[in-house]
Design an enzyme around this catalytic site. Sequence first.
Site, PDB file in Angstrom:
ATOM      1  N   GLY A   1      14.553   5.561   7.096  1.00  0.00           N
ATOM      2  CA  GLY A   1      13.730   4.364   6.875  1.00  0.00           C
ATOM      3  C   GLY A   1      13.982   3.681   5.538  1.00  0.00           C
TER       4      GLY A   1
ATOM      5  CG  ASN B   1      17.218   7.490   0.503  1.00  0.00           C
ATOM      6  OD1 ASN B   1      16.056   7.192   0.259  1.00  0.00           O
ATOM      7  ND2 ASN B   1      17.688   7.567   1.750  1.00  0.00           N
TER       8      ASN B   1
ATOM      9  CB  ILE C   1      13.724  17.276   4.767  1.00  0.00           C
ATOM     10  CG1 ILE C   1      14.018  18.456   3.826  1.00  0.00           C
ATOM     11  CG2 ILE C   1      14.981  16.804   5.470  1.00  0.00           C
ATOM     12  CD1 ILE C   1      14.408  19.746   4.551  1.00  0.00           C
TER      13      ILE C   1
ATOM     14  N   GLY D   1      -0.468  20.588   0.768  1.00  0.00           N
ATOM     15  CA  GLY D   1       0.524  20.973   1.785  1.00  0.00           C
ATOM     16  C   GLY D   1       1.963  20.775   1.346  1.00  0.00           C
TER      17      GLY D   1
ATOM     18  CE1 TYR E   1       9.574  15.036   0.068  1.00  0.00           C
ATOM     19  CE2 TYR E   1       7.589  14.415  -1.131  1.00  0.00           C
ATOM     20  CZ  TYR E   1       8.760  14.058  -0.474  1.00  0.00           C
ATOM     21  OH  TYR E   1       9.100  12.726  -0.355  1.00  0.00           O
TER      22      TYR E   1
ATOM     23  N   PRO F   1       8.434   6.522  -5.122  1.00  0.00           N
ATOM     24  CG  PRO F   1       9.913   6.006  -3.399  1.00  0.00           C
ATOM     25  CD  PRO F   1       9.681   6.994  -4.506  1.00  0.00           C
TER      26      PRO F   1
ATOM     27  CE1 TYR G   1       1.099   9.839  -0.278  1.00  0.00           C
ATOM     28  CE2 TYR G   1       1.581  10.430   1.991  1.00  0.00           C
ATOM     29  CZ  TYR G   1       1.182  10.783   0.722  1.00  0.00           C
ATOM     30  OH  TYR G   1       0.870  12.091   0.445  1.00  0.00           O
TER      31      TYR G   1
HETATM   32  N1  CAA Z   1      -6.088  16.217   1.084  1.00  0.00           N
HETATM   33  C1  CAA Z   1      -7.203  16.987   1.214  1.00  0.00           C
HETATM   34  N2  CAA Z   1      -7.398  17.814   2.260  1.00  0.00           N
HETATM   35  C2  CAA Z   1      -6.458  17.844   3.197  1.00  0.00           C
HETATM   36  C3  CAA Z   1      -5.278  17.085   3.143  1.00  0.00           C
HETATM   37  C4  CAA Z   1      -5.130  16.230   2.032  1.00  0.00           C
HETATM   38  N3  CAA Z   1      -4.062  15.451   1.889  1.00  0.00           N
HETATM   39  N4  CAA Z   1      -4.529  17.364   4.223  1.00  0.00           N
HETATM   40  C5  CAA Z   1      -5.215  18.259   4.952  1.00  0.00           C
HETATM   41  N5  CAA Z   1      -6.380  18.553   4.339  1.00  0.00           N
HETATM   42  C6  CAA Z   1      -7.433  19.466   4.808  1.00  0.00           C
HETATM   43  C7  CAA Z   1      -7.837  19.139   6.248  1.00  0.00           C
HETATM   44  O1  CAA Z   1      -8.743  18.031   6.282  1.00  0.00           O
HETATM   45  C8  CAA Z   1      -8.475  20.448   6.674  1.00  0.00           C
HETATM   46  O2  CAA Z   1      -9.745  20.537   6.118  1.00  0.00           O
HETATM   47  P1  CAA Z   1     -10.922  21.280   6.924  1.00  0.00           P
HETATM   48  O3  CAA Z   1     -10.473  22.696   7.128  1.00  0.00           O
HETATM   49  O4  CAA Z   1     -12.103  21.148   6.015  1.00  0.00           O
HETATM   50  O5  CAA Z   1     -11.049  20.526   8.213  1.00  0.00           O
HETATM   51  C9  CAA Z   1      -7.611  21.503   5.979  1.00  0.00           C
HETATM   52  O6  CAA Z   1      -6.931  20.791   4.907  1.00  0.00           O
HETATM   53  C10 CAA Z   1      -6.571  22.101   6.905  1.00  0.00           C
HETATM   54  O7  CAA Z   1      -5.857  21.017   7.489  1.00  0.00           O
HETATM   55  P2  CAA Z   1      -5.137  21.148   8.906  1.00  0.00           P
HETATM   56  O8  CAA Z   1      -6.115  21.576   9.962  1.00  0.00           O
HETATM   57  O9  CAA Z   1      -4.341  19.896   9.138  1.00  0.00           O
HETATM   58  O10 CAA Z   1      -4.221  22.422   8.615  1.00  0.00           O
HETATM   59  P3  CAA Z   1      -2.755  22.679   9.001  1.00  0.00           P
HETATM   60  O11 CAA Z   1      -2.400  23.990   8.414  1.00  0.00           O
HETATM   61  O12 CAA Z   1      -2.564  22.463  10.468  1.00  0.00           O
HETATM   62  O13 CAA Z   1      -1.925  21.490   8.258  1.00  0.00           O
HETATM   63  C11 CAA Z   1      -1.062  20.245   6.459  1.00  0.00           C
HETATM   64  C12 CAA Z   1      -2.025  21.361   6.875  1.00  0.00           C
HETATM   65  C13 CAA Z   1       0.376  20.607   6.799  1.00  0.00           C
HETATM   66  C14 CAA Z   1      -1.206  20.082   4.955  1.00  0.00           C
HETATM   67  C15 CAA Z   1      -1.413  18.948   7.228  1.00  0.00           C
HETATM   68  O14 CAA Z   1      -2.763  18.647   7.062  1.00  0.00           O
HETATM   69  C16 CAA Z   1      -0.601  17.769   6.737  1.00  0.00           C
HETATM   70  O15 CAA Z   1       0.502  17.549   7.200  1.00  0.00           O
HETATM   71  N6  CAA Z   1      -1.164  17.016   5.776  1.00  0.00           N
HETATM   72  C17 CAA Z   1      -0.450  15.883   5.179  1.00  0.00           C
HETATM   73  C18 CAA Z   1       0.407  16.341   4.032  1.00  0.00           C
HETATM   74  C19 CAA Z   1       1.023  15.148   3.369  1.00  0.00           C
HETATM   75  O16 CAA Z   1       0.321  14.281   2.871  1.00  0.00           O
HETATM   76  N7  CAA Z   1       2.341  15.057   3.386  1.00  0.00           N
HETATM   77  C20 CAA Z   1       3.026  13.910   2.864  1.00  0.00           C
HETATM   78  C21 CAA Z   1       4.175  13.590   3.793  1.00  0.00           C
HETATM   79  S1  CAA Z   1       4.925  12.011   3.447  1.00  0.00           S
HETATM   80  C22 CAA Z   1       5.819  12.276   2.103  1.00  0.00           C
HETATM   81  O17 CAA Z   1       5.944  13.355   1.634  1.00  0.00           O
HETATM   82  C23 CAA Z   1       6.486  11.081   1.545  1.00  0.00           C
HETATM   83  C24 CAA Z   1       6.149  10.932   0.148  1.00  0.00           C
HETATM   84  O18 CAA Z   1       6.914  11.353  -0.709  1.00  0.00           O
HETATM   85  C25 CAA Z   1       4.911  10.202  -0.222  1.00  0.00           C
HETATM   86  P1  NAP Z   2      13.616   9.495   6.711  1.00  0.00           P
HETATM   87  O1  NAP Z   2      13.450   8.210   7.458  1.00  0.00           O
HETATM   88  O2  NAP Z   2      13.201  10.777   7.339  1.00  0.00           O
HETATM   89  O3  NAP Z   2      15.147   9.589   6.252  1.00  0.00           O
HETATM   90  C1  NAP Z   2      15.632  10.717   5.611  1.00  0.00           C
HETATM   91  C2  NAP Z   2      17.137  10.643   5.566  1.00  0.00           C
HETATM   92  O4  NAP Z   2      17.625  11.813   4.892  1.00  0.00           O
HETATM   93  C3  NAP Z   2      17.773  10.614   6.936  1.00  0.00           C
HETATM   94  O5  NAP Z   2      18.709   9.563   6.967  1.00  0.00           O
HETATM   95  C4  NAP Z   2      18.487  11.957   7.046  1.00  0.00           C
HETATM   96  O6  NAP Z   2      19.732  11.866   7.685  1.00  0.00           O
HETATM   97  C5  NAP Z   2      18.754  12.291   5.596  1.00  0.00           C
HETATM   98  N1  NAP Z   2      18.917  13.740   5.423  1.00  0.00           N
HETATM   99  C6  NAP Z   2      17.994  14.705   5.598  1.00  0.00           C
HETATM  100  N2  NAP Z   2      18.533  15.916   5.362  1.00  0.00           N
HETATM  101  C7  NAP Z   2      19.840  15.704   5.042  1.00  0.00           C
HETATM  102  C8  NAP Z   2      20.930  16.551   4.703  1.00  0.00           C
HETATM  103  N3  NAP Z   2      20.783  17.880   4.610  1.00  0.00           N
HETATM  104  N4  NAP Z   2      22.126  15.983   4.433  1.00  0.00           N
HETATM  105  C9  NAP Z   2      22.291  14.646   4.520  1.00  0.00           C
HETATM  106  N5  NAP Z   2      21.300  13.794   4.831  1.00  0.00           N
HETATM  107  C10 NAP Z   2      20.088  14.320   5.099  1.00  0.00           C
HETATM  108  O7  NAP Z   2      12.833   9.457   5.330  1.00  0.00           O
HETATM  109  P2  NAP Z   2      12.545   8.272   4.324  1.00  0.00           P
HETATM  110  O8  NAP Z   2      11.102   8.005   4.358  1.00  0.00           O
HETATM  111  O9  NAP Z   2      13.508   7.159   4.528  1.00  0.00           O
HETATM  112  O10 NAP Z   2      12.832   9.022   2.942  1.00  0.00           O
HETATM  113  C11 NAP Z   2      13.963   8.768   2.149  1.00  0.00           C
HETATM  114  C12 NAP Z   2      13.737   9.395   0.770  1.00  0.00           C
HETATM  115  O11 NAP Z   2      12.589   8.823   0.167  1.00  0.00           O
HETATM  116  C13 NAP Z   2      13.460  10.911   0.816  1.00  0.00           C
HETATM  117  O12 NAP Z   2      14.069  11.541  -0.278  1.00  0.00           O
HETATM  118  C14 NAP Z   2      11.958  10.991   0.679  1.00  0.00           C
HETATM  119  O13 NAP Z   2      11.554  12.227   0.163  1.00  0.00           O
HETATM  120  C15 NAP Z   2      11.701   9.849  -0.248  1.00  0.00           C
HETATM  121  N6  NAP Z   2      10.371   9.298  -0.205  1.00  0.00           N
HETATM  122  C16 NAP Z   2       9.856   8.795   0.957  1.00  0.00           C
HETATM  123  C17 NAP Z   2       8.580   8.268   0.944  1.00  0.00           C
HETATM  124  C18 NAP Z   2       7.929   7.718   2.158  1.00  0.00           C
HETATM  125  O14 NAP Z   2       6.732   7.467   2.087  1.00  0.00           O
HETATM  126  N7  NAP Z   2       8.637   7.502   3.252  1.00  0.00           N
HETATM  127  C19 NAP Z   2       7.852   8.256  -0.244  1.00  0.00           C
HETATM  128  C20 NAP Z   2       8.400   8.770  -1.387  1.00  0.00           C
HETATM  129  C21 NAP Z   2       9.667   9.281  -1.357  1.00  0.00           C
HETATM  130  P3  NAP Z   2      19.926  12.341   9.195  1.00  0.00           P
HETATM  131  O15 NAP Z   2      18.929  11.549   9.990  1.00  0.00           O
HETATM  132  O16 NAP Z   2      21.336  12.051   9.467  1.00  0.00           O
HETATM  133  O17 NAP Z   2      19.566  13.813   9.150  1.00  0.00           O
END
Ligand code: CAA
Ligand code: NAP
Length: 246
Positions: free
Chosen positions: A13, A87, A90, A148, A152, A182, A184
């Site tokens: 993305g 960039n 995962i 969680g 990362y 960045p 979200y």
């Molecule tokens: N803040 C506070 N509480 C949270 C939370 C958060 N961000 N995420 C989950 N919780 C809480 C839930 O509400 C839940 O609370 P209760 O038990 O009181 O209901 C508790 O934690 C357990 O949550 P789950 O039932 O979802 O438990 P799980 O083990 O199945 O999953 C988890 C836990 C993997 C953390 C899941 O909740 C999840 O994926 N959360 C999101 C994590 C996140 O924000 N990831 C960012 C991804 S995008 C990214 O990384 C890009 C970037 O750089 C910005």
């Molecule tokens: P995405 O759509 O999931 O893209 C991730 C890319 O990384 C894919 O093109 C994937 O390639 C590549 N990749 C994963 N593992 C790899 C490996 N072992 N070798 C080579 N390429 C690999 O994610 P995105 O949101 O665009 O994220 C891009 C970057 O921004 C990441 O570093 C992420 O942590 C960071 N970021 C994202 C956000 C957000 O909110 N989206 C926020 C802050 C930072 P393939 O598909 O070919 O595997």
Amino acid sequence: MSRVALVTGGMGGLGEAICIKLAALGYKVVTTYSPGNKTWKEWLDSMNKMGFGFRAYPCDVANFDSAKACVEQIAKEVGPVDVLVNNAGITRDMTFKKMDKVNWDAVMSTNLDSTFNMTKQVCDGMLDRGWGRIINISSVNGQKGAFGQTNYSAAKAGMHGFTKALALEVARKGVTVNTISPGYIGTKMVMAIPSDVLDSKIIPQIPMGRLGKPEEVAGLVAYLSSDEAAFLTGANIAINGGQHMH
Ligand code: CAA
Ligand code: NAP
């Protein structure tokens, strides 16, 4: 002659928007895809039908030898890399209670070791030529921590330590090294968050009340890649809708 920009994970993305922006500014854009990616050719063909002229090479950024082979092939077929955007990345989100070694290692090697693996292949050439840009895509969650994401958050915070140390070493040679953190952004990485968590725990923390757009991050990458950004190095630039200020 146009500069060569290598964007890892350019088929994701954020990466796609960065590739498109850099191509629009006249860079020769090269990207990587994971060796197991089955759709890379379709992506490449569809982009090039729009006239972007991208090149794509297989690379597992977590693997040093794969990174080396990839950049050697790019140097031979396209030219030396002037702009590197680390960039590819995962997530493997789980609470620390459930975190196992496999998911710790996968995130550390793909997000942090990759920064070494790729930068190592291009940095000496940039120093020899007296010009280069290294841009590391970190995350707001490396700055503030995230539920969680012990793996990362650690990897993304580590990227900025790397940025600061390397920026010092190469500052006198026309090479800048910066981190973008960045918030979200609406890509498949964020869409993988359970929607109730996204709606109830994350969006309410963003003062702008919305996810960021990949194009907004791409614009910042373009600026850091430019000649105008020559005095900007070792920075960690937040782009997060006001979610975290420091
Ligand atoms: N803040 C506070 N509480 C949270 C939370 C958060 N961000 N995420 C989950 N919780 C809480 C839930 O509400 C839940 O609370 P209760 O038990 O009181 O209901 C508790 O934690 C357990 O949550 P789950 O039932 O979802 O438990 P799980 O083990 O199945 O999953 C988890 C836990 C993997 C953390 C899941 O909740 C999840 O994926 N959360 C999101 C994590 C996140 O924000 N990831 C960012 C991804 S995008 C990214 O990384 C890009 C970037 O750089 C910005
Ligand atoms: P995405 O759509 O999931 O893209 C991730 C890319 O990384 C894919 O093109 C994937 O390639 C590549 N990749 C994963 N593992 C790899 C490996 N072992 N070798 C080579 N390429 C690999 O994610 P995105 O949101 O665009 O994220 C891009 C970057 O921004 C990441 O570093 C992420 O942590 C960071 N970021 C994202 C956000 C957000 O909110 N989206 C926020 C802050 C930072 P393939 O598909 O070919 O595997």
